[in-house]
Design a protein around this motif. Structure first.
Motif, PDB file in Angstrom:
ATOM      1  N   THR A  67       0.662  -1.396  -0.006  1.00 49.49           N
ATOM      2  CA  THR A  67       0.053   0.201   0.225  1.00 49.49           C
ATOM      3  C   THR A  67       0.908   1.175   0.026  1.00 49.49           C
ATOM      4  O   THR A  67       0.673   1.931  -0.821  1.00 49.49           O
ATOM      5  N   ALA A  68       1.831   1.350   0.771  1.00 50.38           N
ATOM      6  CA  ALA A  68       2.763   2.478   0.947  1.00 50.38           C
ATOM      7  C   ALA A  68       3.549   2.615  -0.324  1.00 50.38           C
ATOM      8  O   ALA A  68       3.857   3.937  -0.752  1.00 50.38           O
ATOM      9  N   THR A  69       4.244   1.546  -0.861  1.00 50.98           N
ATOM     10  CA  THR A  69       4.716   1.731  -2.324  1.00 50.98           C
ATOM     11  C   THR A  69       4.041   2.151  -3.225  1.00 50.98           C
ATOM     12  O   THR A  69       4.309   3.105  -4.116  1.00 50.98           O
ATOM     13  N   LEU A  70       2.601   1.660  -3.410  1.00 47.91           N
ATOM     14  CA  LEU A  70       1.549   2.048  -4.312  1.00 47.91           C
ATOM     15  C   LEU A  70       1.479   3.602  -4.223  1.00 47.91           C
ATOM     16  O   LEU A  70       1.221   4.347  -5.263  1.00 47.91           O
ATOM     17  N   ALA A  71       1.293   4.104  -2.878  1.00 43.37           N
ATOM     18  CA  ALA A  71       1.020   5.537  -2.658  1.00 43.37           C
ATOM     19  C   ALA A  71       2.144   6.295  -3.194  1.00 43.37           C
ATOM     20  O   ALA A  71       2.030   7.561  -3.779  1.00 43.37           O
ATOM     21  N   ARG A  72       3.431   5.888  -3.011  1.00 42.48           N
ATOM     22  CA  ARG A  72       4.570   6.479  -3.115  1.00 42.48           C
ATOM     23  C   ARG A  72       4.897   6.523  -4.830  1.00 42.48           C
ATOM     24  O   ARG A  72       5.120   7.811  -5.057  1.00 42.48           O
ATOM     25  N   LYS A  73       4.725   5.469  -5.253  1.00 41.23           N
ATOM     26  CA  LYS A  73       5.228   5.407  -6.731  1.00 41.23           C
ATOM     27  C   LYS A  73       4.027   5.329  -7.849  1.00 41.23           C
ATOM     28  O   LYS A  73       4.191   5.486  -9.107  1.00 41.23           O
ATOM     29  N   GLY A  74       2.653   5.147  -7.269  1.00 40.20           N
ATOM     30  CA  GLY A  74       1.669   5.219  -8.091  1.00 40.20           C
ATOM     31  C   GLY A  74       1.645   3.738  -8.939  1.00 40.20           C
ATOM     32  O   GLY A  74       2.218   3.133  -8.550  1.00 40.20           O
ATOM     33  N   ASP A  75       0.926   4.041 -10.092  1.00 43.78           N
ATOM     34  CA  ASP A  75       0.545   2.908 -10.777  1.00 43.78           C
ATOM     35  C   ASP A  75       1.951   2.216 -11.446  1.00 43.78           C
ATOM     36  O   ASP A  75       1.968   1.266 -12.053  1.00 43.78           O
ATOM     37  N   ARG A  76       3.133   3.313 -11.542  1.00 45.47           N
ATOM     38  CA  ARG A  76       4.216   2.806 -12.151  1.00 45.47           C
ATOM     39  C   ARG A  76       4.792   0.965 -11.359  1.00 45.47           C
ATOM     40  O   ARG A  76       5.304   0.509 -11.845  1.00 45.47           O
TER      41      ARG A  76
ATOM     42  N   PHE B 159      -6.262  -6.219 -11.793  1.00 43.09           N
ATOM     43  CA  PHE B 159      -6.114  -5.545 -10.609  1.00 43.09           C
ATOM     44  C   PHE B 159      -6.881  -3.841 -10.828  1.00 43.09           C
ATOM     45  O   PHE B 159      -7.273  -3.736  -9.903  1.00 43.09           O
ATOM     46  N   ARG B 160      -6.965  -3.661 -12.292  1.00 41.05           N
ATOM     47  CA  ARG B 160      -7.556  -2.169 -12.356  1.00 41.05           C
ATOM     48  C   ARG B 160      -9.189  -2.604 -12.340  1.00 41.05           C
ATOM     49  O   ARG B 160      -9.725  -1.517 -11.451  1.00 41.05           O
ATOM     50  N   ALA B 161      -9.804  -3.557 -12.806  1.00 36.26           N
ATOM     51  CA  ALA B 161     -11.029  -4.056 -12.338  1.00 36.26           C
ATOM     52  C   ALA B 161     -11.529  -4.030 -10.937  1.00 36.26           C
ATOM     53  O   ALA B 161     -12.402  -3.506 -10.350  1.00 36.26           O
TER      54      ALA B 161
ATOM     55  N   THR C 137     -11.095  -0.766  -8.955  1.00 29.23           N
ATOM     56  CA  THR C 137     -12.189   0.240  -9.340  1.00 29.23           C
ATOM     57  C   THR C 137     -13.442  -0.100  -8.565  1.00 29.23           C
ATOM     58  O   THR C 137     -13.805   0.849  -7.963  1.00 29.23           O
ATOM     59  N   ARG C 138     -13.451  -1.386  -8.309  1.00 28.81           N
ATOM     60  CA  ARG C 138     -14.719  -1.772  -7.515  1.00 28.81           C
ATOM     61  C   ARG C 138     -14.587  -1.422  -5.822  1.00 28.81           C
ATOM     62  O   ARG C 138     -15.113  -0.804  -5.203  1.00 28.81           O
ATOM     63  N   VAL C 139     -13.276  -2.015  -5.340  1.00 31.01           N
ATOM     64  CA  VAL C 139     -13.127  -1.905  -3.970  1.00 31.01           C
ATOM     65  C   VAL C 139     -11.334  -1.700  -3.979  1.00 31.01           C
ATOM     66  O   VAL C 139     -10.575  -2.586  -4.480  1.00 31.01           O
ATOM     67  N   GLU C 140     -10.963  -0.458  -3.483  1.00 30.18           N
ATOM     68  CA  GLU C 140      -9.669   0.065  -3.493  1.00 30.18           C
ATOM     69  C   GLU C 140      -8.640  -1.307  -2.643  1.00 30.18           C
ATOM     70  O   GLU C 140      -7.750  -1.777  -3.279  1.00 30.18           O
TER      71      GLU C 140
ATOM     72  N   LEU D 118      -2.700  -7.206  -5.827  1.00 32.38           N
ATOM     73  CA  LEU D 118      -1.498  -6.815  -6.394  1.00 32.38           C
ATOM     74  C   LEU D 118      -0.361  -7.601  -5.323  1.00 32.38           C
ATOM     75  O   LEU D 118       0.605  -8.162  -5.700  1.00 32.38           O
ATOM     76  N   ALA D 119      -0.815  -7.490  -3.969  1.00 29.92           N
ATOM     77  CA  ALA D 119       0.188  -8.435  -2.865  1.00 29.92           C
ATOM     78  C   ALA D 119       0.255  -9.799  -3.059  1.00 29.92           C
ATOM     79  O   ALA D 119       1.289 -10.270  -2.904  1.00 29.92           O
ATOM     80  N   THR D 120      -1.046 -10.428  -3.475  1.00 30.37           N
ATOM     81  CA  THR D 120      -0.813 -11.903  -3.540  1.00 30.37           C
ATOM     82  C   THR D 120       0.316 -12.240  -4.803  1.00 30.37           C
ATOM     83  O   THR D 120       0.860 -13.168  -4.726  1.00 30.37           O
ATOM     84  N   ARG D 121       0.052 -11.319  -5.962  1.00 28.54           N
ATOM     85  CA  ARG D 121       0.787 -11.591  -7.234  1.00 28.54           C
ATOM     86  C   ARG D 121       2.141 -11.418  -6.989  1.00 28.54           C
ATOM     87  O   ARG D 121       3.194 -12.170  -7.382  1.00 28.54           O
ATOM     88  N   PHE D 122       2.472 -10.387  -5.983  1.00 28.45           N
ATOM     89  CA  PHE D 122       3.814 -10.018  -5.477  1.00 28.45           C
ATOM     90  C   PHE D 122       4.506 -11.150  -4.838  1.00 28.45           C
ATOM     91  O   PHE D 122       5.444 -11.642  -5.129  1.00 28.45           O
TER      92      PHE D 122
END
Ligand SMILES: CC(C)(COP(=O)(O)OP(=O)(O)OC[C@H]1O[C@@H](n2cnc3c(N)ncnc32)[C@H](O)[C@@H]1OP(=O)(O)O)[C@@H](O)C(=O)NCCC(=O)NCCS
Length: 138
Positions: A16-25, A39-41, A44-47, A54-58
């Motif tokens: 969550t922190a990395t996403l906030a810092r680096k955004g979608d990149r 991920f995007r779908a 969009t429904r629930v942040e 993203l975390a399970t894929r990582f």
């Protein structure tokens, strides 16, 4: 025969922190072409569902990198290894490019399982060698 096993535990608060810092990149660096759409779908429904995805894929990509014994080194790259769901929901590993060629040249198959709770995602991967067809057996 088992070729390798890999496991990983991921702190979703760090994602969550990395996403906030680096955004979608960050998501675009980690996720392959089909994963990014899921991920995007979900996001969009629930942040929080998007971030858990993203975390399970990582986590599963790191577990896979351990199971094949390469770690995150060529030809193992984040985007070349996708963890996608069958219609039943069961996750499966889909490889691309040089990693796919490296993997199939060794006659390998992979099995993956993932799980997540509020703050953590974890995964486990087993890679096995395909049994030889009867006509190829010595
Ligand atoms: C294996 C790897 C994928 C995971 O490392 P990590 O997430 O930092 O650390 P973890 O605690 O999950 O795993 C470390 C363990 O993996 C195992 N490991 C390391 N290299 C390995 C390899 N090539 N094959 C199998 N297992 C390996 C080791 O047991 C290690 O623990 P140890 O040194 O105490 O024995 C690491 O080699 C790597 O390449 N990480 C890249 C991470 C990265 O790029 N992050 C940036 C995010 S954008």
């Amino acid at each position: 025969m088992i070729y390798g096993i890999g496991t990983d535990l991921c702190d979703i608060r760090r994602i969550t922190a990395t996403l906030a810092r680096k955004g979608d990149r960050f998501a675009e660096k980690v996720l392959g072409p089909s994963e990014i759409q899921v991920f995007r779908a979900r996001r969009t429904r629930v942040e929080s569902r998007g971030i858990s995805y993203l975390a399970t894929r990582f986590s599963a990509k790191e577990a896979f990198s351990k199971a094949i014994g390469l770690g995150m080194h060529m030809p193992m790259t984040w985007r070349a290894c996708e963890i996608l769901n069958l219609p039943s929901g069961k996750p499966e590993i889909r490889l691309h490019g040089e990693l796919a060629r490296w993997f199939s040249a060794r006659g390998l198959v992979a099995h993956v399982t993932v799980t997540d709770e509020a703050d953590h995602a974890a995964s486990f991967v087993v890679v096995e060698t395909q049994p030889l067809p009867p006509e190829a057996a010595p």
